[in-house]
Design a protein around this motif. Structure first.
Motif, PDB file in Angstrom:
ATOM      1  N   LYS A  79       0.827  -1.218   0.000  1.00  0.00           N
ATOM      2  CA  LYS A  79       0.000   0.000   0.000  1.00  0.00           C
ATOM      3  C   LYS A  79       0.858   1.264   0.000  1.00  0.00           C
ATOM      4  CE  LYS A  79      -2.070  -0.808   3.914  1.00  0.00           C
ATOM      5  NZ  LYS A  79      -1.246  -1.955   4.357  1.00  0.00           N
ATOM      6  N   SER A  80       1.784   1.363   0.951  1.00  0.00           N
ATOM      7  CA  SER A  80       2.608   2.567   1.071  1.00  0.00           C
ATOM      8  C   SER A  80       3.557   2.705  -0.121  1.00  0.00           C
ATOM      9  CB  SER A  80       3.410   2.544   2.375  1.00  0.00           C
ATOM     10  OG  SER A  80       2.545   2.611   3.495  1.00  0.00           O
ATOM     11  N   THR A  81       4.052   1.582  -0.630  1.00  0.00           N
ATOM     12  CA  THR A  81       4.920   1.627  -1.808  1.00  0.00           C
ATOM     13  C   THR A  81       4.144   2.156  -3.005  1.00  0.00           C
ATOM     14  OG1 THR A  81       6.196  -0.256  -0.958  1.00  0.00           O
ATOM     15  CG2 THR A  81       6.435   0.274  -3.290  1.00  0.00           C
ATOM     16  N   THR A  82       2.879   1.764  -3.121  1.00  0.00           N
ATOM     17  CA  THR A  82       2.025   2.293  -4.184  1.00  0.00           C
ATOM     18  C   THR A  82       1.910   3.801  -4.082  1.00  0.00           C
ATOM     19  OG1 THR A  82       0.738   0.240  -4.328  1.00  0.00           O
ATOM     20  CG2 THR A  82      -0.300   2.237  -5.161  1.00  0.00           C
ATOM     21  N   ALA A  83       1.680   4.294  -2.868  1.00  0.00           N
ATOM     22  CA  ALA A  83       1.540   5.737  -2.659  1.00  0.00           C
ATOM     23  C   ALA A  83       2.809   6.475  -3.078  1.00  0.00           C
ATOM     24  CB  ALA A  83       1.229   6.017  -1.192  1.00  0.00           C
ATOM     25  N   ARG A  84       3.950   5.965  -2.661  1.00  0.00           N
ATOM     26  CA  ARG A  84       5.214   6.628  -2.981  1.00  0.00           C
ATOM     27  C   ARG A  84       5.532   6.557  -4.473  1.00  0.00           C
ATOM     28  NH1 ARG A  84       5.193   5.428   2.203  1.00  0.00           N
ATOM     29  NH2 ARG A  84       6.568   6.537   3.680  1.00  0.00           N
ATOM     30  N   ALA A  85       5.124   5.459  -5.111  1.00  0.00           N
ATOM     31  CA  ALA A  85       5.350   5.331  -6.559  1.00  0.00           C
ATOM     32  C   ALA A  85       4.445   6.290  -7.336  1.00  0.00           C
ATOM     33  CB  ALA A  85       5.114   3.888  -7.004  1.00  0.00           C
ATOM     34  N   ILE A  86       3.233   6.508  -6.851  1.00  0.00           N
ATOM     35  CA  ILE A  86       2.325   7.454  -7.515  1.00  0.00           C
ATOM     36  C   ILE A  86       2.911   8.858  -7.467  1.00  0.00           C
ATOM     37  CG2 ILE A  86       0.086   8.615  -7.315  1.00  0.00           C
ATOM     38  CD1 ILE A  86      -1.082   5.907  -6.443  1.00  0.00           C
ATOM     39  N   LEU A  87       3.431   9.253  -6.307  1.00  0.00           N
ATOM     40  CA  LEU A  87       3.987  10.602  -6.147  1.00  0.00           C
ATOM     41  C   LEU A  87       5.425  10.713  -6.642  1.00  0.00           C
ATOM     42  CD1 LEU A  87       2.599  11.675  -2.641  1.00  0.00           C
ATOM     43  CD2 LEU A  87       1.654  12.084  -4.912  1.00  0.00           C
ATOM     44  N   GLN A  88       5.972   9.623  -7.152  1.00  0.00           N
ATOM     45  CA  GLN A  88       7.335   9.590  -7.688  1.00  0.00           C
ATOM     46  C   GLN A  88       8.392   9.780  -6.600  1.00  0.00           C
ATOM     47  OE1 GLN A  88       7.492   8.690 -11.117  1.00  0.00           O
ATOM     48  NE2 GLN A  88       5.345   8.455 -10.506  1.00  0.00           N
ATOM     49  N   VAL A  97       1.524   6.551 -14.662  1.00  0.00           N
ATOM     50  CA  VAL A  97       0.776   7.314 -13.667  1.00  0.00           C
ATOM     51  C   VAL A  97       0.395   8.642 -14.310  1.00  0.00           C
ATOM     52  CG1 VAL A  97       0.755   8.342 -11.369  1.00  0.00           C
ATOM     53  CG2 VAL A  97       2.074   6.249 -11.780  1.00  0.00           C
ATOM     54  N   LEU A  98      -0.881   8.784 -14.669  1.00  0.00           N
ATOM     55  CA  LEU A  98      -1.373   9.999 -15.304  1.00  0.00           C
ATOM     56  C   LEU A  98      -2.140  10.835 -14.297  1.00  0.00           C
ATOM     57  CD1 LEU A  98      -2.749   8.646 -18.735  1.00  0.00           C
ATOM     58  CD2 LEU A  98      -0.674   9.996 -18.379  1.00  0.00           C
ATOM     59  N   PHE A  99      -1.733  12.091 -14.138  1.00  0.00           N
ATOM     60  CA  PHE A  99      -2.437  13.034 -13.275  1.00  0.00           C
ATOM     61  C   PHE A  99      -2.946  14.167 -14.163  1.00  0.00           C
ATOM     62  CE2 PHE A  99      -2.759  16.686 -10.411  1.00  0.00           C
ATOM     63  CZ  PHE A  99      -3.465  16.143  -9.354  1.00  0.00           C
ATOM     64  N   GLU A 100      -4.259  14.190 -14.361  1.00  0.00           N
ATOM     65  CA  GLU A 100      -4.881  15.137 -15.299  1.00  0.00           C
ATOM     66  C   GLU A 100      -4.201  15.091 -16.673  1.00  0.00           C
ATOM     67  OE1 GLU A 100      -5.165  19.062 -13.607  1.00  0.00           O
ATOM     68  OE2 GLU A 100      -7.223  18.663 -12.976  1.00  0.00           O
ATOM     69  N   GLY A 101      -3.882  13.874 -17.109  1.00  0.00           N
ATOM     70  CA  GLY A 101      -3.283  13.692 -18.422  1.00  0.00           C
ATOM     71  C   GLY A 101      -1.781  13.851 -18.472  1.00  0.00           C
ATOM     72  N   ASN A 102      -1.147  14.257 -17.369  1.00  0.00           N
ATOM     73  CA  ASN A 102       0.307  14.423 -17.319  1.00  0.00           C
ATOM     74  C   ASN A 102       0.967  13.132 -16.844  1.00  0.00           C
ATOM     75  OD1 ASN A 102       0.565  17.452 -17.834  1.00  0.00           O
ATOM     76  ND2 ASN A 102      -0.840  17.433 -16.091  1.00  0.00           N
ATOM     77  N   GLU A 103       1.902  12.614 -17.612  1.00  0.00           N
ATOM     78  CA  GLU A 103       2.601  11.385 -17.258  1.00  0.00           C
ATOM     79  C   GLU A 103       3.673  11.701 -16.222  1.00  0.00           C
ATOM     80  OE1 GLU A 103       3.407   8.146 -16.342  1.00  0.00           O
ATOM     81  OE2 GLU A 103       2.215   7.874 -18.169  1.00  0.00           O
ATOM     82  N   LEU A 104       3.403  11.346 -14.961  1.00  0.00           N
ATOM     83  CA  LEU A 104       4.313  11.706 -13.868  1.00  0.00           C
ATOM     84  C   LEU A 104       5.641  10.969 -13.955  1.00  0.00           C
ATOM     85  CD1 LEU A 104       1.883  11.861 -10.794  1.00  0.00           C
ATOM     86  CD2 LEU A 104       2.524  13.676 -12.393  1.00  0.00           C
ATOM     87  N   THR A 105       5.641   9.759 -14.504  1.00  0.00           N
ATOM     88  CA  THR A 105       6.876   8.971 -14.535  1.00  0.00           C
ATOM     89  C   THR A 105       7.936   9.592 -15.438  1.00  0.00           C
ATOM     90  OG1 THR A 105       6.040   7.558 -16.324  1.00  0.00           O
ATOM     91  CG2 THR A 105       5.605   6.846 -14.055  1.00  0.00           C
ATOM     92  N   LYS A 106       7.527  10.514 -16.313  1.00  0.00           N
ATOM     93  CA  LYS A 106       8.472  11.145 -17.234  1.00  0.00           C
ATOM     94  C   LYS A 106       8.909  12.535 -16.778  1.00  0.00           C
ATOM     95  CE  LYS A 106       6.746   8.621 -21.276  1.00  0.00           C
ATOM     96  NZ  LYS A 106       6.154   8.735 -22.634  1.00  0.00           N
ATOM     97  N   LEU A 107       8.323  13.030 -15.691  1.00  0.00           N
ATOM     98  CA  LEU A 107       8.671  14.368 -15.213  1.00  0.00           C
ATOM     99  C   LEU A 107       9.920  14.322 -14.343  1.00  0.00           C
ATOM    100  CD1 LEU A 107       5.186  15.854 -14.229  1.00  0.00           C
ATOM    101  CD2 LEU A 107       6.423  16.055 -16.394  1.00  0.00           C
ATOM    102  N   LYS A 108      10.742  15.365 -14.439  1.00  0.00           N
ATOM    103  CA  LYS A 108      11.959  15.462 -13.641  1.00  0.00           C
ATOM    104  C   LYS A 108      12.155  16.907 -13.176  1.00  0.00           C
ATOM    105  CE  LYS A 108      14.366  11.767 -16.175  1.00  0.00           C
ATOM    106  NZ  LYS A 108      15.563  11.422 -16.992  1.00  0.00           N
ATOM    107  N   GLY A 109      12.977  17.066 -12.151  1.00  0.00           N
ATOM    108  CA  GLY A 109      13.414  18.387 -11.721  1.00  0.00           C
ATOM    109  C   GLY A 109      12.286  19.351 -11.440  1.00  0.00           C
ATOM    110  N   GLY A 110      12.374  20.536 -12.051  1.00  0.00           N
ATOM    111  CA  GLY A 110      11.420  21.597 -11.794  1.00  0.00           C
ATOM    112  C   GLY A 110      10.003  21.241 -12.201  1.00  0.00           C
TER     113      GLY A 110
END
Length: 309
Positions: A79-88, A97-110
């Motif tokens: 459960k907790s690992t899922t939460a941390r993976a969602i928030l990167q 992991v799409l948040f309002e259409g944004n692929e979080l797994t590809k986001l970095k830095g700023g």
């Protein structure tokens, strides 16, 4: 919310319409085939991977705006690992992991930092998640500084004071340190800190499990009020199905890194489909008078049987 694991797909399909009164709320979060593996290595000087710990193993679900998804299961189920993976906080091994259409797994830095303003987490241990050397004012205003909220330190301080009052504490508490508060008060401060950056989505990771029952009820009611006032969306994680039933519109039951059952909270609690879910429900303490009398009678009968043996 619609869970796409094969085992839970039929229940989820009928659940979404009922939980939304026949209408579809806007999809906020979509998790697809999420995997989080941790390598097991062997060797001292030259380490090599020999296997993986599959903490999260291919789960899929969606969360709609304004709703609460309850994620429930025994300790160690992922459960907790899922939460941390969602928030990167953990970078997933695979999946989307799409948040309002944004692929979080590809986001970095700023880009990821700016997105995290909209997604926050309330941790299980309120004392461990706070810096004991920082005052409450510093703890609440630090995320505002990082995210560029407020034009001056005075404005940020006023907002911090307002947040404390919103969670049931006083503005005078800003000058105090974490050790000067009870567990319930510290958790309220952590809730205020999560709200400091005006998020849309909160993950509550066992956020009441370390609190007394009476304090649990206060914090749960507070989370409900805040959700209604700020139009928040929650993932609420717990091992206690009774708490999840109170908070959640939909429930996902996890076992060994997979979702084994998914559906509306009332349906799962009243008519569980898997033996694992039934065991979780049976483990919920029953504190009404009749059950207390039954347990007392059972203990007395067992004692009498031992003495007569």
């Amino acid at each position: 919310m619609t869970e796409t694991n094969k085992a839970a797909q039929p229940a989820a399909a009928g659940a979404t319409a009922s939980s939304n009164g026949g209408g579809q709320a806007e999809e906020l979060l979509k998790v697809t085939n999420l995997k989080m593996y941790f390598p097991i290595t062997s060797g001292l000087l030259f380490q090599r991977k020999v296997a993986d710990v599959k903490a999260v193993d291919g789960i899929s679900f969606t969360v709609r705006r304004g709703e609460t998804l309850g994620l429930v299961g025994e300790s160690g189920c992922g459960k907790s690992t899922t939460a941390r993976a969602i928030l990167q906080l953990y970078r997933p091994t695979a999946g989307s992991v799409l948040f309002e259409g944004n692929e979080l797994t590809k986001l970095k830095g700023g880009e990821l930092r700016r997105m995290r303003r909209r997604m926050q987490m309330i941790f299980q241990d309120p004392y461990g998640s706070m810096n004991p050397r920082m005052t409450i004012e510093a703890a609440l205003t630090e995320p505002m500084v990082i995210q560029g909220i407020g034009h001056s330190s005075r404005e940020r301080r006023d907002r911090a004071a307002a947040l404390l009052e919103e969670v049931g504490l006083e503005a005078a508490h800003l000058r105090r340190y974490p050790h000067e508060f009870s567990g319930g008060q510290r958790q309220r401060i952590c809730i205020a800190r999560a709200l400091a950056v005006e998020p849309e989505f909160l993950i509550c990771d066992e956020s009441v499990s370390a609190l007394d029952v009476s304090v649990q009820a206060q914090v749960l009611n507070l989370l409900k009020r805040l959700q209604e006032k700020h139009h928040l969306t929650y993932i609420f994680i717990s091992h206690d199905l009774s708490v999840v039933k109170f908070m959640a519109d939909m429930i996902a039951v996890m076992k060994d890194g997979r979702i084994v059952e998914f559906g509306p909270s009332d349906t799962i609690y009243a008519h569980p489909r898997t033996e694992y879910t039934r065991q979780l429900i049976a483990a919920v303490p029953k504190d009404d008078l009749e059950h207390i009398r039954q347990r007392q009678a059972a203990r007395l009968a067992a004692r009498a049987q031992r003495l007569s043996a």
